[in-house]
Design a protein around this motif. Structure first.
Motif, mmCIF file in Angstrom:
data_model
loop_
_atom_site.group_PDB
_atom_site.id
_atom_site.type_symbol
_atom_site.label_atom_id
_atom_site.label_comp_id
_atom_site.label_asym_id
_atom_site.label_seq_id
_atom_site.Cartn_x
_atom_site.Cartn_y
_atom_site.Cartn_z
ATOM 1 N N LEU A 63 0.799 -1.185 0.168
ATOM 2 C CA LEU A 63 -0.033 0.138 -0.050
ATOM 3 C C LEU A 63 0.928 1.264 -0.145
ATOM 4 C CD1 LEU A 63 -3.334 0.481 1.915
ATOM 5 C CD2 LEU A 63 -1.647 2.323 1.946
ATOM 6 N N ILE A 64 0.764 2.060 -0.916
ATOM 7 C CA ILE A 64 1.522 3.568 -1.109
ATOM 8 C C ILE A 64 0.504 4.390 -0.964
ATOM 9 C CG2 ILE A 64 2.735 4.697 -2.584
ATOM 10 C CD1 ILE A 64 3.492 2.237 -4.378
ATOM 11 N N MET A 65 0.919 5.393 -0.087
ATOM 12 C CA MET A 65 0.399 6.461 0.551
ATOM 13 C C MET A 65 0.584 7.551 -0.442
ATOM 14 S SD MET A 65 -2.415 6.959 2.570
ATOM 15 C CE MET A 65 -1.999 5.921 4.077
ATOM 16 N N LEU A 66 -0.425 8.303 -0.933
ATOM 17 C CA LEU A 66 -0.293 9.489 -1.808
ATOM 18 C C LEU A 66 -0.845 10.786 -1.150
ATOM 19 C CD1 LEU A 66 -1.558 7.897 -5.280
ATOM 20 C CD2 LEU A 66 0.803 7.983 -4.341
ATOM 21 N N THR A 67 0.057 12.026 -1.201
ATOM 22 C CA THR A 67 -0.499 13.227 -0.738
ATOM 23 C C THR A 67 0.119 14.443 -1.174
ATOM 24 O OG1 THR A 67 -0.790 14.286 1.412
ATOM 25 C CG2 THR A 67 1.328 13.390 0.979
ATOM 26 N N SER A 68 -0.645 15.437 -1.305
ATOM 27 C CA SER A 68 -0.014 16.710 -1.885
ATOM 28 C C SER A 68 0.405 17.650 -0.801
ATOM 29 C CB SER A 68 -1.417 17.272 -2.745
ATOM 30 O OG SER A 68 -2.498 17.482 -1.604
ATOM 31 N N LEU A 69 0.391 16.905 0.362
ATOM 32 C CA LEU A 69 0.946 17.911 1.484
ATOM 33 C C LEU A 69 2.251 17.530 1.909
ATOM 34 C CD1 LEU A 69 -2.136 17.232 4.138
ATOM 35 C CD2 LEU A 69 -1.723 18.935 2.791
ATOM 36 N N GLU A 70 2.983 18.724 2.052
ATOM 37 C CA GLU A 70 4.337 18.402 2.274
ATOM 38 C C GLU A 70 4.381 18.648 4.038
ATOM 39 O OE1 GLU A 70 6.976 17.903 0.578
ATOM 40 O OE2 GLU A 70 5.827 17.995 -1.283
ATOM 41 N N ASP A 71 3.988 17.570 4.571
ATOM 42 C CA ASP A 71 3.761 17.421 6.078
ATOM 43 C C ASP A 71 4.439 16.285 6.519
ATOM 44 O OD1 ASP A 71 3.159 17.436 8.604
ATOM 45 O OD2 ASP A 71 0.851 17.897 8.237
ATOM 46 N N ARG A 72 5.350 16.421 7.242
ATOM 47 C CA ARG A 72 6.195 15.393 7.995
ATOM 48 C C ARG A 72 5.358 14.295 8.952
ATOM 49 N NH1 ARG A 72 9.512 14.404 12.494
ATOM 50 N NH2 ARG A 72 11.336 13.302 12.274
ATOM 51 N N SER A 73 4.537 15.206 9.660
ATOM 52 C CA SER A 73 3.625 14.414 10.538
ATOM 53 C C SER A 73 2.751 13.464 9.885
ATOM 54 C CB SER A 73 3.034 15.510 11.279
ATOM 55 O OG SER A 73 1.917 16.120 10.781
ATOM 56 N N ALA A 74 2.475 14.102 8.518
ATOM 57 C CA ALA A 74 1.243 13.095 7.948
ATOM 58 C C ALA A 74 1.777 12.053 7.293
ATOM 59 C CB ALA A 74 0.626 14.033 6.826
ATOM 60 N N MET A 75 3.293 11.987 6.963
ATOM 61 C CA MET A 75 3.840 10.995 6.636
ATOM 62 C C MET A 75 4.099 9.972 7.560
ATOM 63 S SD MET A 75 7.768 10.689 4.652
ATOM 64 C CE MET A 75 8.575 11.139 6.535
ATOM 65 N N ILE A 76 4.394 10.362 8.754
ATOM 66 C CA ILE A 76 4.745 9.525 9.752
ATOM 67 C C ILE A 76 3.330 8.697 10.306
ATOM 68 C CG2 ILE A 76 5.076 9.575 12.342
ATOM 69 C CD1 ILE A 76 7.028 11.784 11.974
ATOM 70 N N ASP A 77 2.178 9.549 10.135
ATOM 71 C CA ASP A 77 0.941 8.892 10.532
ATOM 72 C C ASP A 77 0.599 7.832 9.541
ATOM 73 O OD1 ASP A 77 0.438 10.724 12.751
ATOM 74 O OD2 ASP A 77 -0.865 12.124 11.498
#
Length: 218
Positions: free
Chosen positions: A78-92
């Motif tokens: 499962l690969i998570m995709l996001t347009s946010l440059e947010d380190r906490s979002a990546m960790i979550d």
């Protein structure tokens, strides 16, 4: 061909993603929400999941958490995709169980390379699991064969010992019967002689007792 599940609430990005994957030769299944993705996974297998992080309703993090907690589908990359440059979002996302985390961009080459890497990793894991299962199966077969051989040897030893004991018992029984036969014949013979030759000298109760002796000797 490998089947991809692409999940994103943006129809525009979803179709861009689908076109890029189709060019690579993948089959692509589309979902517009986390709930829809879970429904699709319940009825058809896929080889990789591309999940948007931020979606209305069930977001990518919660959908990822539910997928990774289900034994049937948790091994799917499962690969998570996001347009946010947010380190906490990546960790979550990674904490929820995502296997990779990619920022959305117009450069699909990086995404396709990460998809290939995850599919390759899954193939290696499946192959290693298959080899381990084969080795375990062979080891189990060897253990069962060894146990069967030991059981057969033990059974053969028990049968041999039993035959030996039976022969000893037969010899003992023959010896006992042979040793008893001679004195019993003597008892029977002399008892009959007393009854036949000296019955008139014996009172009734004595003759009755002597009859019991003859019957018991017979």
């Amino acid at each position: 061909p490998k089947k991809m599940l692409a999940v994103d609430d943006s129809a525009t990005y979803l179709h861009e993603l689908s076109d890029a994957l189709l060019i690579e030769g993948y089959d692509v299944v589309l979902a517009r929400s986390g709930e829809e993705a879970l429904e699709m996974l319940a009825v058809q297998p896929v080889d990789c999941i591309l999940m948007d992080l931020m979606m209305p309703g069930m977001g990518g993090t919660e959908a990822c958490r539910q997928i990774k907690s289900a034994p049937v589908v948790r091994d799917i990359p499962l690969i998570m995709l996001t347009s946010l440059e947010d380190r906490s979002a990546m960790i979550d996302g990674l904490t929820a169980g995502a296997d990779d985390f990619i920022s959305k961009s117009n450069d699909m080459e990086v995404l396709k390379a990460r998809v290939r890497a995850q599919i390759r990793r899954k193939q290696f894991e499946d192959e290693n699991r298959r080899i381990r299962e084969e080795l375990l199966h062979k080891e189990l077969e060897a253990t069962e064969a060894r146990a069967a051989r030991e059981l057969a040897e033990t059974r053969a030893e028990m049968v041999s010992e039993l035959e030996k004991k039976n022969k000893e018992l037969e010899a003992f029984s023959y010896s006992v019967s042979h040793d008893l036969r001679a004195p019993l014949r003597t008892i029977d013979g002399f008892s009959k002689m007393l009854l036949e030759d000296h019955a008139d000298q014996l009172h009734g109760e004595a003759r009755e007792y002597l009859g019991y002796v003859c019957d018991s000797a017979k």
